[in-house]
Design an enzyme around this catalytic site. Structure first.
Site, short mmCIF file in Angstrom:
data_model
loop_
_atom_site.label_atom_id
_atom_site.label_comp_id
_atom_site.label_asym_id
_atom_site.label_seq_id
_atom_site.Cartn_x
_atom_site.Cartn_y
_atom_site.Cartn_z
N GLU A 275 -52.71 4.33 -16.05
CA GLU A 275 -51.28 4.13 -16.30
C GLU A 275 -50.88 4.80 -17.60
O GLU A 275 -51.72 5.08 -18.46
CB GLU A 275 -50.97 2.63 -16.40
N LYS B 103 -48.70 -8.52 -12.12
CA LYS B 103 -47.86 -8.43 -13.32
C LYS B 103 -47.99 -9.74 -14.09
O LYS B 103 -47.09 -10.59 -14.09
CB LYS B 103 -46.41 -8.14 -12.91
N ARG C 188 -43.98 -8.27 -4.85
CA ARG C 188 -44.98 -8.02 -5.90
C ARG C 188 -45.25 -9.30 -6.68
O ARG C 188 -46.38 -9.58 -7.08
CB ARG C 188 -44.49 -6.90 -6.83
C1 LIG Z 1 -47.97 -1.83 -16.32
C2 LIG Z 1 -46.77 -1.33 -15.59
N1 LIG Z 1 -46.93 -0.30 -14.72
C3 LIG Z 1 -45.87 0.19 -14.04
C4 LIG Z 1 -44.60 -0.31 -14.19
C5 LIG Z 1 -43.45 0.26 -13.42
O1 LIG Z 1 -43.09 -0.60 -12.38
P1 LIG Z 1 -41.68 -0.50 -11.68
O2 LIG Z 1 -41.50 0.91 -11.27
O3 LIG Z 1 -41.80 -1.41 -10.51
O4 LIG Z 1 -40.67 -0.95 -12.67
C6 LIG Z 1 -44.39 -1.36 -15.09
C7 LIG Z 1 -43.03 -1.86 -15.30
O5 LIG Z 1 -42.69 -2.93 -15.08
C8 LIG Z 1 -45.49 -1.90 -15.79
O6 LIG Z 1 -45.33 -2.93 -16.63
#
Ligand SMILES: Cc1ncc(COP(=O)(O)O)c(C=O)c1O
Length: 275
Positions: free
Chosen positions: A220, A184, A82
């Site tokens: 989200e 991210k 990612r």
């Molecule tokens: C915007 C966002 N969506 C979803 C997630 C969940 O991601 P993950 O399950 O990989 O921690 C996160 C967490 O880091 C996030 O910042």
């Protein structure tokens, strides 16, 4: 190594310096070997792209102590991949998956005593990140980069076990359909600060982001993906190019489909159609 003498049950999500962080530098088109450091400050040019143009990205994962006392990471290869996608999106060099995993292991090992005991609900949070550095005033990719990882023990996300919390929809958008929502990168989080603040001021845990184009479909929930299970046991989760692909969510989808035999649907989730 025995765990440190910390009040594990009352940990929050606050920074504390641990033994060592990891640092690797990208210069002249290649990554150096990387090393552990006790220095938790970074000295960079005041003209770094990460400071002015948001050329940076990060990851978040955890290390867990098992009943037997071992330490386990949850799917670090997925975080590595990612992060590569995030790097591609904002023209930063990829960290090879093996280098990423090796760096995570090095820094966790160097901070073994900060990995909370099994059963406390606490875990070791691991924060890999990359920043554009070097002297660049114009809007263009940086000539140099720093890839770093720090770790810190954090408390259970759900204090007192799993209990329901309330969310509210927001008028703000965290990401545009053809923007950087699936990466991210810090800019998405800067864009979420005001919406989060207003939701909390109104007494909600966080806000629900809707799609930026029509404001009808769930994207989200705060900094987490959304999923629901219908009355007839279908695991439903939104599909959109501006959602960050959650490793937790895709793991749950796998369990639902392959282990529990549930039907899984990744599709539009219209907020007005929720019961
Ligand atoms: C915007 C966002 N969506 C979803 C997630 C969940 O991601 P993950 O399950 O990989 O921690 C996160 C967490 O880091 C996030 O910042």
């Amino acid at each position: 190594m025995p765990e440190k003498n910390i009040d594990w049950k009352n940990l929050g999500f606050d920074y504390q310096k641990t033994n060592k962080s990891y640092i690797s530098i990208y210069k002249d088109g290649k990554w150096d070997d990387g090393q552990l450091t006790e220095d938790n400050f970074i000295k960079i040019s005041e003209a770094s792209t990460s400071l002015h143009y948001g050329q940076q990205c990060f990851e978040g994962l955890k290390a867990y102590r098992t009943k037997e006392g071992d330490i386990q990471l949850f799917r670090p290869d997925e975080n590595a991949k990612r992060m590569q996608n995030s790097c591609d999106k904002i023209l930063m060099p990829r960290v090879p998956v093996d280098k990423f995993i090796d760096a995570v292991k090095q820094v966790v090992k160097a901070n073994e005593e900060f990995v909370p005991p099994h059963g406390t609900g606490a875990t070791l949070y691991i924060r890999p990140f990359m920043i554009g550095t070097g002297h660049t005033v114009g809007v263009k990719p940086a000539p140099e980069y720093i890839f770093r990882i720090f770790v810190l023990p954090v408390g259970s996300y759900f204090k007192g076990g799993l209990s329901p919390v309330n969310f509210v929809t927001t008028e703000y958008d965290r990401a545009a359909p053809n923007g950087t929502g699936a990466a991210k990168v810090g800019g998405n989080y800067a864009a979420s600060l005001e919406a989060h603040k207003e939701a909390v001021e109104k007494g909600y845990a966080d806000c629900i982001y809707l799609d930026a184009k029509t404001h009808t479909k769930i994207e989200e929930v705060g900094a987490a993906n959304f999923f629901g299970i219908t009355k007839d046991d279908v695991f439903v989760t939104p599909k959109s190019p501006s959602i960050l692909p959650s490793i937790t969510k895709y793991s749950l989808m796998y369990i639902a489909e392959k282990i529990l035999g549930m039907k899984v649907e990744e599709r539009d989730v219209v907020i007005d159609q929720l019961d």
